[in-house]
Motif scaffolding. Sequence first.
Motif, short mmCIF file in Angstrom:
data_model
loop_
_atom_site.label_atom_id
_atom_site.label_comp_id
_atom_site.label_asym_id
_atom_site.label_seq_id
_atom_site.Cartn_x
_atom_site.Cartn_y
_atom_site.Cartn_z
N GLY A 1 71.04 62.56 48.85
CA GLY A 1 72.58 61.98 49.10
C GLY A 1 72.20 60.88 49.93
N VAL B 1 74.25 57.82 52.68
CA VAL B 1 75.40 57.54 53.81
C VAL B 1 75.31 55.94 53.71
N ARG C 1 70.52 57.75 55.20
CA ARG C 1 71.55 56.77 55.83
C ARG C 1 70.97 55.45 55.89
N ARG D 1 76.13 66.40 47.01
CA ARG D 1 77.67 65.78 47.07
C ARG D 1 78.48 66.70 48.03
N ARG D 2 78.31 67.99 48.57
CA ARG D 2 79.12 68.48 49.38
C ARG D 2 78.64 68.13 50.83
N SER D 3 79.97 68.09 51.48
CA SER D 3 79.80 67.80 53.08
C SER D 3 78.98 69.04 53.56
N ALA D 4 79.15 69.91 53.54
CA ALA D 4 78.37 70.83 54.08
C ALA D 4 76.78 70.76 53.88
N ASP D 5 76.44 70.34 52.68
CA ASP D 5 74.95 70.16 52.48
C ASP D 5 74.64 69.09 53.28
N PHE D 6 75.26 67.75 53.31
CA PHE D 6 74.72 66.71 54.20
C PHE D 6 74.67 67.16 55.49
N GLY D 7 75.77 67.90 56.16
CA GLY D 7 75.63 68.31 57.53
C GLY D 7 74.56 69.25 57.82
N SER E 1 77.62 53.26 55.68
CA SER E 1 78.89 52.95 56.27
C SER E 1 79.42 51.56 56.26
N VAL F 1 69.02 63.27 52.87
CA VAL F 1 69.96 62.43 53.11
C VAL F 1 69.51 61.03 53.67
#
Length: 118
Positions: free
Chosen positions: A45, A47, A85, A9-15, A49, A83
């Motif tokens: 997670g 993504v 995508r 869920r956290r953006s830092a984990d995705f990044g 778009s 992740v």
Amino acid sequence: MLPAAQRLRRSADFGRTVKKGARAGRSTMVVHLLSQESDESAMVGFVVSKAVGNAVTRNRVKRRLRHASRSVVESLPNGTTVVVRALPGAVDCSYQELSKDLSACVARARRTRGRTPR
């Protein structure tokens, strides 16, 4: 549906996963996989778009990917983050094709995670 403990869920984990993880792709998706030493369960997670389609289409693709990822997550070691995508090609695929592509991408990323990127 994935349990809350297995959702990224956290953006830092995705990044972190996208930047440091191994990558594998197909025409329907790109998978980033990062293995770390941790007691936490494996996490996934998604993504999806606007390039994939409108909101209805994106949500349908996410539901299919979430369902397909349940069996993949159970086979991953603790501390692994993934992740997924989705690409526009995922819209026209059946659940079986998405599931097969996801399994193949995760397996390929697991094989290449020890190699240094070029």
